[in-house]
Design a protein around this motif. Structure first.
Motif, PDB file in Angstrom:
ATOM      1  N   TYR A  57      23.140  21.980  43.631  1.00 17.84           N
ATOM      2  CA  TYR A  57      24.203  22.394  42.717  1.00 17.84           C
ATOM      3  C   TYR A  57      24.115  23.901  42.439  1.00 17.84           C
ATOM      4  O   TYR A  57      25.130  24.587  42.402  1.00 17.84           O
ATOM      5  N   LYS A  58      22.909  24.391  42.252  1.00 11.97           N
ATOM      6  CA  LYS A  58      22.728  25.830  42.008  1.00 11.97           C
ATOM      7  C   LYS A  58      23.156  26.654  43.225  1.00 11.97           C
ATOM      8  O   LYS A  58      23.776  27.711  43.076  1.00 11.97           O
ATOM      9  N   ALA A  59      22.840  26.169  44.419  1.00 12.50           N
ATOM     10  CA  ALA A  59      23.230  26.887  45.640  1.00 12.50           C
ATOM     11  C   ALA A  59      24.744  26.876  45.808  1.00 12.50           C
ATOM     12  O   ALA A  59      25.341  27.881  46.223  1.00 12.50           O
ATOM     13  N   ILE A  60      25.380  25.759  45.469  1.00  7.04           N
ATOM     14  CA  ILE A  60      26.847  25.679  45.540  1.00  7.04           C
ATOM     15  C   ILE A  60      27.461  26.653  44.543  1.00  7.04           C
ATOM     16  O   ILE A  60      28.416  27.370  44.857  1.00  7.04           O
ATOM     17  N   GLU A  61      26.882  26.710  43.346  1.00  2.77           N
ATOM     18  CA  GLU A  61      27.371  27.659  42.340  1.00  2.77           C
ATOM     19  C   GLU A  61      27.216  29.095  42.836  1.00  2.77           C
ATOM     20  O   GLU A  61      28.115  29.925  42.659  1.00  2.77           O
ATOM     21  N   ASP A  62      26.096  29.389  43.467  1.00  4.71           N
ATOM     22  CA  ASP A  62      25.868  30.737  43.996  1.00  4.71           C
ATOM     23  C   ASP A  62      26.912  31.088  45.047  1.00  4.71           C
ATOM     24  O   ASP A  62      27.479  32.186  45.028  1.00  4.71           O
ATOM     25  N   SER A  63      27.199  30.159  45.953  1.00  5.01           N
ATOM     26  CA  SER A  63      28.233  30.415  46.973  1.00  5.01           C
ATOM     27  C   SER A  63      29.598  30.566  46.320  1.00  5.01           C
ATOM     28  O   SER A  63      30.410  31.391  46.744  1.00  5.01           O
ATOM     29  N   SER A  64      29.848  29.775  45.287  1.00  6.59           N
ATOM     30  CA  SER A  64      31.113  29.873  44.558  1.00  6.59           C
ATOM     31  C   SER A  64      31.260  31.249  43.912  1.00  6.59           C
ATOM     32  O   SER A  64      32.330  31.865  43.951  1.00  6.59           O
ATOM     33  N   ARG A  65      30.165  31.747  43.333  1.00  4.89           N
ATOM     34  CA  ARG A  65      30.185  33.086  42.726  1.00  4.89           C
ATOM     35  C   ARG A  65      30.440  34.153  43.783  1.00  4.89           C
ATOM     36  O   ARG A  65      31.209  35.087  43.585  1.00  4.89           O
ATOM     37  N   LYS A  66      29.804  33.992  44.945  1.00  3.30           N
ATOM     38  CA  LYS A  66      30.015  34.950  46.033  1.00  3.30           C
ATOM     39  C   LYS A  66      31.450  34.887  46.553  1.00  3.30           C
ATOM     40  O   LYS A  66      32.021  35.920  46.925  1.00  3.30           O
ATOM     41  N   MET A  67      32.032  33.694  46.567  1.00  2.00           N
ATOM     42  CA  MET A  67      33.445  33.566  46.944  1.00  2.00           C
ATOM     43  C   MET A  67      34.316  34.349  45.982  1.00  2.00           C
ATOM     44  O   MET A  67      35.235  35.063  46.401  1.00  2.00           O
ATOM     45  N   LEU A  68      34.036  34.213  44.684  1.00  2.00           N
ATOM     46  CA  LEU A  68      34.809  34.931  43.672  1.00  2.00           C
ATOM     47  C   LEU A  68      34.657  36.438  43.852  1.00  2.00           C
ATOM     48  O   LEU A  68      35.645  37.176  43.806  1.00  2.00           O
ATOM     49  N   GLU A  69      33.442  36.894  44.072  1.00  2.00           N
ATOM     50  CA  GLU A  69      33.215  38.323  44.276  1.00  2.00           C
ATOM     51  C   GLU A  69      33.971  38.827  45.507  1.00  2.00           C
ATOM     52  O   GLU A  69      34.558  39.917  45.479  1.00  2.00           O
ATOM     53  N   ALA A  70      33.975  38.034  46.563  1.00  2.00           N
ATOM     54  CA  ALA A  70      34.716  38.421  47.774  1.00  2.00           C
ATOM     55  C   ALA A  70      36.214  38.467  47.481  1.00  2.00           C
ATOM     56  O   ALA A  70      36.909  39.393  47.906  1.00  2.00           O
ATOM     57  N   ALA A  71      36.720  37.480  46.734  1.00  2.00           N
ATOM     58  CA  ALA A  71      38.148  37.465  46.388  1.00  2.00           C
ATOM     59  C   ALA A  71      38.502  38.671  45.519  1.00  2.00           C
ATOM     60  O   ALA A  71      39.563  39.286  45.704  1.00  2.00           O
ATOM     61  N   GLN A  72      37.622  39.020  44.598  1.00  4.78           N
ATOM     62  CA  GLN A  72      37.874  40.191  43.746  1.00  4.78           C
ATOM     63  C   GLN A  72      37.924  41.477  44.566  1.00  4.78           C
ATOM     64  O   GLN A  72      38.618  42.419  44.202  1.00  4.78           O
ATOM     65  N   ALA A  73      37.218  41.490  45.694  1.00  2.00           N
ATOM     66  CA  ALA A  73      37.212  42.658  46.584  1.00  2.00           C
ATOM     67  C   ALA A  73      38.270  42.540  47.681  1.00  2.00           C
ATOM     68  O   ALA A  73      38.317  43.368  48.587  1.00  2.00           O
ATOM     69  N   SER A  74      39.119  41.500  47.591  1.00  2.00           N
ATOM     70  CA  SER A  74      40.135  41.210  48.624  1.00  2.00           C
ATOM     71  C   SER A  74      39.507  41.038  49.997  1.00  2.00           C
ATOM     72  O   SER A  74      40.115  41.359  51.015  1.00  2.00           O
TER      73      SER A  74
END
Length: 99
Positions: A9-26
């Motif tokens: 679950y923590k690893a999924i959350e980490d990937s989810s956070r990285k997805m958000l960061e990537a989306a914020q950077a387009s």
């Protein structure tokens, strides 16, 4: 084994956070890459969770983690909507080709 499950679950959350960061950077390729990592982790978690349960203290932690993942997902969707609209507009009027 409960500790191993919560680590997923923590690893999924980490990937989810990285997805958000990537989306914020387009960085939409980055979003897709991290989404793929999430999908792999989710499948591994499903497999491992068939035979094991989370301890009560891990269930509470799981709930908090899932809430953060859902918030990340909502933010990613908000960021992706304009991009998706632009993407759809590029193919407007094009015939749909299926292979």
């Amino acid at each position: 084994m409960s500790a191993v499950l919560i680590d997923y679950y923590k690893a999924i959350e980490d990937s989810s956070r990285k997805m958000l960061e990537a989306a914020q950077a387009s960085d939409w390729e980055g979003v897709v890459r991290y989404e793929g990592a999430c999908a792999v982790l989710i499948e591994e978690l499903r497999y491992k969770a068939q035979d094991h349960d989370l301890l009560p203290e891990h269930r509470k932690e799981k709930t908090v983690i899932m809430q953060r993942i859902l918030r990340n997902d909502a933010q990613i969707r908000c960021l992706a909507e304009p991009w998706m609209a632009q993407f759809e507009h590029m193919f407007e009027g094009q015939p749909l080709v299926m292979h």
